[in-house]
Design an enzyme around this catalytic site. Structure first.
Site, PDB file in Angstrom:
ATOM      1  N   GLN A 112       0.824  -1.012  -0.016  1.00 10.87           N
ATOM      2  CA  GLN A 112       0.086  -0.047   0.135  1.00 10.87           C
ATOM      3  C   GLN A 112       0.988   1.234  -0.246  1.00 10.87           C
ATOM      4  OE1 GLN A 112      -2.028   0.764   3.753  1.00 10.87           O
ATOM      5  NE2 GLN A 112      -3.442   1.743   2.751  1.00 10.87           N
ATOM      6  N   SER A 115       0.796   6.560   2.707  1.00 17.82           N
ATOM      7  CA  SER A 115       1.413   7.634   3.786  1.00 17.82           C
ATOM      8  C   SER A 115       2.745   8.097   3.147  1.00 17.82           C
ATOM      9  CB  SER A 115       1.904   6.876   4.853  1.00 17.82           C
ATOM     10  OG  SER A 115       0.636   6.694   5.793  1.00 17.82           O
ATOM     11  N   SER A 147       4.518  -1.581   4.500  1.00 23.21           N
ATOM     12  CA  SER A 147       4.508  -3.122   4.900  1.00 23.21           C
ATOM     13  C   SER A 147       4.705  -3.774   3.442  1.00 23.21           C
ATOM     14  CB  SER A 147       3.418  -3.477   5.671  1.00 23.21           C
ATOM     15  OG  SER A 147       3.322  -2.791   6.693  1.00 23.21           O
ATOM     16  N   GLU A 230      -9.142  -1.807   5.570  1.00 23.06           N
ATOM     17  CA  GLU A 230      -8.098  -2.006   6.186  1.00 23.06           C
ATOM     18  C   GLU A 230      -8.122  -2.007   7.938  1.00 23.06           C
ATOM     19  OE1 GLU A 230      -3.439   0.193   6.627  1.00 23.06           O
ATOM     20  OE2 GLU A 230      -5.416   1.337   6.195  1.00 23.06           O
ATOM     21  N   GLU A 363      -5.087   8.999  17.205  1.00 18.99           N
ATOM     22  CA  GLU A 363      -5.698  10.177  17.269  1.00 18.99           C
ATOM     23  C   GLU A 363      -6.456  10.344  16.218  1.00 18.99           C
ATOM     24  OE1 GLU A 363      -2.274   9.877  19.683  1.00 18.99           O
ATOM     25  OE2 GLU A 363      -2.479   9.513  17.618  1.00 18.99           O
TER      26      GLU A 363
END
Length: 393
Positions: A112, A115, A147, A230, A363
């Protein structure tokens, strides 16, 4: 409508035609997919039969009893849990037929590419650019915390295709070949000593427009399907009682009475109950998925998963005392999967620290639960109508 009796018959026919003991593992998995018994709720021709998702357990039980091989789901979790449902929902027929079969059999591993160093919690602020060049897109940028990138053949990728509109609107979703020129994977060594994560540099990577998933500029909506799935796959995985992190602690407690104290006993009881409640809640969430796509409730499950893993692993280190300071192997290695229960308490304690970051930080997930589940007022967002190119970075 396919029912449990028909599924048992189909499964037994598969086993008769391809006896597990005499059939190559990959050949068996391909035959299972072609028979519609891979994921029965998928459409016919794509590994399924259009049956209720709940009936998958009927197939799995028959195959397990016969000693049939599985597709090693932990190794290909990103493909199964994130890429597949997104391709099924937004892919063209050609994309579905090209990618779903080798994804499910494990012939092609997925990662993936979401980010970035400057776009983690605020993922929509991502800066990786994709520029149209005739029938392809030229991609440049950097992704991080990826990952299995070192083992992956394919990646789900979001990139900015229009910097002149607000950040959520100028994103497009692609399927990226990790073997293409310009894709560089570098390991990120973790506190555990290993490097299951990577950073990925994309330099003039050409992606054909035929590997675009969804419409141009609609990548954020497509990505929501990936992200919701996910969080369900991380926080709502199917476990037996005392599965997961609570299992090793309970085992140690029963087998080593000399380590017991009243305080540890009380804390273990509380965490055992919370782990069991989380397990049953995950089962209920999976049953809700029978009716449609996952929603924001998966964020709550992932929150509980992270908190429980960190508290349970902390208790385990305290329980075993000095042994909790031991560590079996700090050598640099690049594993293809994470095995929490196969190593010692110290590894579990360190690795669990990442659970509140990966798959969406706790968060951010708290905000999702507050706004989308509880209906609380949203936090003020002053940048949502500003073109991405004008945002402070």
């Amino acid at each position: 409508m396919t029912d449990s009796t028909e599924l048992r018959t189909r499964t037994r026919e598969l086993l008769a035609a391809h006896p597990p003991a005499a059939t190559d593992r990959l050949d068996f998995l391909r035959a299972r997919f072609d028979a519609g018994l891979a994921w029965v709720h998928f459409p016919e021709g794509l590994g399924g039969l259009g049956a209720p998702r709940s009936l998958q357990a009927v197939v799995d039980a028959e195959l397990e009893a016969a000693g049939a091989p599985d597709n090693d789901p932990r190794r290909i979790g990103i493909g199964l849990g994130m890429a597949a449902p997104t391709i099924l929902r937004f892919g063209t027929e050609e994309q579905k037929r090209r990618f779903l079969r080798p994804l499910w059999t494990g012939e092609e591993v997925w990662c993936q590419l979401f980010s970035e160093p400057g776009a983690g919690s605020d993922l929509a602020a991502l800066g990786t650019r994709a520029v149209r060049d005739e029938g392809a897109w030229v991609v440049n940028g950097q992704k991080v915390w990826t990952s299995s990138a070192h083992a992956a053949r394919w990646a789900i990728l979001i990139a900015r295709t229009d910097p002149d509109v607000p950040k959520h609107q100028g994103i497009t979703y692609f399927l990226c070949d990790m073997t293409d020129p310009g894709v560089e994977v570098r390991p990120l060594r973790q506190i555990t000593g290993e490097a299951e994560f990577n950073e990925v540099f994309l330099t003039d990577v050409r992606i054909p427009d035929s590997r675009r998933l969804g419409e141009i500029g609609d990548g954020w909506r497509v990505a929501q399907t990936t992200l919701m799935n996910e969080r369900v796959s991380i926080g709502g995985m199917r476990l037996p009682r005392e599965g997961g992190m609570i299992g090793p602690v309970a085992k140690t407690w029963r087998e080593r009475p000399e380590l017991r104290t009243h305080d540890l006993h009380q804390r273990l009881l509380e965490l055992w109950v919370e782990a069991e409640v989380a397990r049953l809640t995950g089962e209920r969430l999976r049953q809700q998925l029978v009716a449609g796509q996952p929603g924001p409730e998966g964020s709550g499950m992932k929150l509980a998963f992270a908190r429980l893993n960190q508290e349970i692993s902390g208790l385990e280190v305290e329980l075993v005392g000095e042994e909790g300071l031991l560590y079996d192997d700090w050598s640099m290695r690049r594993p293809e999967l994470v095995d929490f229960t196969g190593r010692e308490a110290g590894y579990r304690y360190l690795r669990a620290k990442g659970n509140s970051i990966e798959g969406g930080t706790s968060e951010v997930l708290l905000n999702i639960v507050a706004e989308r589940v509880l209906g609380l007022p949203a936090e003020p967002r002053t940048d949502k109508d500003i073109p991405w190119k004008d945002l402070a970075r």
